[in-house]
Enzyme design. Sequence first.
Site, PDB file in Angstrom:
ATOM      1  N   ASP A  83       0.897  -1.257  -0.042  1.00 33.53           N
ATOM      2  CA  ASP A  83       0.005   0.441  -0.420  1.00 33.53           C
ATOM      3  C   ASP A  83       1.022   1.358   0.108  1.00 33.53           C
ATOM      4  OD1 ASP A  83      -2.717   1.052   0.589  1.00 33.53           O
ATOM      5  OD2 ASP A  83      -1.893   1.646   2.449  1.00 33.53           O
ATOM      6  N   HIS A  84       0.226   2.233  -0.488  1.00 34.21           N
ATOM      7  CA  HIS A  84       1.500   3.650  -0.714  1.00 34.21           C
ATOM      8  C   HIS A  84       2.761   3.121  -1.065  1.00 34.21           C
ATOM      9  CE1 HIS A  84      -1.720   6.803   0.410  1.00 34.21           C
ATOM     10  NE2 HIS A  84      -2.463   5.645   1.321  1.00 34.21           N
ATOM     11  N   HIS A 177      -7.131  11.085   5.789  1.00 36.51           N
ATOM     12  CA  HIS A 177      -6.237   9.680   6.440  1.00 36.51           C
ATOM     13  C   HIS A 177      -6.544   9.445   7.432  1.00 36.51           C
ATOM     14  CE1 HIS A 177      -5.019   8.519   2.555  1.00 36.51           C
ATOM     15  NE2 HIS A 177      -4.987   7.611   2.521  1.00 36.51           N
ATOM     16  N   HIS A 205      -9.957   5.161   0.824  1.00 40.25           N
ATOM     17  CA  HIS A 205      -8.958   5.354   1.845  1.00 40.25           C
ATOM     18  C   HIS A 205      -9.965   6.302   2.881  1.00 40.25           C
ATOM     19  CE1 HIS A 205      -5.169   4.862  -1.095  1.00 40.25           C
ATOM     20  NE2 HIS A 205      -6.242   3.696  -1.488  1.00 40.25           N
ATOM     21  N   ASN A 227     -10.296   0.379   2.204  1.00 41.98           N
ATOM     22  CA  ASN A 227      -9.070   0.192   3.383  1.00 41.98           C
ATOM     23  C   ASN A 227      -9.484   1.034   4.190  1.00 41.98           C
ATOM     24  OD1 ASN A 227      -8.001  -0.033   0.404  1.00 41.98           O
ATOM     25  ND2 ASN A 227      -6.522   1.344   0.876  1.00 41.98           N
ATOM     26  N   VAL A 228      -8.937   0.060   5.706  1.00 39.34           N
ATOM     27  CA  VAL A 228      -8.807   0.803   6.779  1.00 39.34           C
ATOM     28  C   VAL A 228      -7.235   0.731   7.130  1.00 39.34           C
ATOM     29  CG1 VAL A 228     -10.304  -0.271   9.432  1.00 39.34           C
ATOM     30  CG2 VAL A 228     -11.107   0.621   7.201  1.00 39.34           C
ATOM     31  N   THR A 230      -6.207   2.903  10.570  1.00 38.01           N
ATOM     32  CA  THR A 230      -6.064   3.747  11.979  1.00 38.01           C
ATOM     33  C   THR A 230      -7.090   2.667  13.090  1.00 38.01           C
ATOM     34  OG1 THR A 230      -5.282   5.726  11.160  1.00 38.01           O
ATOM     35  CG2 THR A 230      -6.139   6.099  12.885  1.00 38.01           C
TER      36      THR A 230
END
Length: 277
Positions: A83-84, A177, A205, A227-228, A230
């Site tokens: 990811d990223h 984010h 995201h 996307n999870v 945090t």
Amino acid sequence: MLTPTADLIAEAYAAGTGVGAFNVLTLEHVQAVSAAAELTGRPAILQISHNAVRHHHDDVTPLADAALAVARQSKARLALHLDHVENDDLLHRTADCGASSVMYDASRLSDEENVAATRAAVEWAHAQGLFVEAELGEIGGKGSAHTPGVRTDPEQAAAFVAATGVDALAVAVGSSHAMRTRSAELDLDLIARIRAAVPVPLVLHGSSGVPGEVLGAAVAHGMTKINVGTLLNVAFTGAVTATLRDAPTTVDPRRYLAAAREAATTVVADCLRATTA
């Protein structure tokens, strides 16, 4: 069982449902995702971010190996995704580390540079049989794709997909984010309009900041990959803190890591039920 990301996303996209993707930092994170997927009977994507790789001394292999081992033994279908990813060095390790997909993040660049870099990444990745996700960069001079208040333009999103050949696109529709409270308000109408304009699955995201019922609505309006990150860490750290508060003389990390893993499992299960129902 270990399953290609492309398969999980294609099935969800065709069915109009969603697939949860969870950022993992430790073995306990990985085990929590696997346990939750087994509990709910739903597939999931294990995500290792570039930041997580940096934490592990810039070596993706140990955590990826652990994720692969858990995925292969799991009764649930699990995929491994990077990811990223922000540079070609890590991009080019995607296949070697066992991941079947990558989110290539050139959004920090100008629009023109983002398109060129992403297109090059897609060409390389497709030659390796990899699935590629990306995101838009600056939008109308208002900031990156996930700056609070920024929204993706459907026509611009369609043009970016056509120019780069990406397999999935992360879009800005109200989440951001690293949110620690589930207070984001998504533009569901915009999601539907982007879905109608863009011929590839959409990715949300910053889903940690979105209430569960709204995640379900986002999927119903056209989101596919959720996307999870945090949210898991809030639960994980909260359980560690509570365990040490209640038993301050604890020195065995298994005690608080077990509590953290259980808390993360509950959160992942809730997200899977919300996004794939």
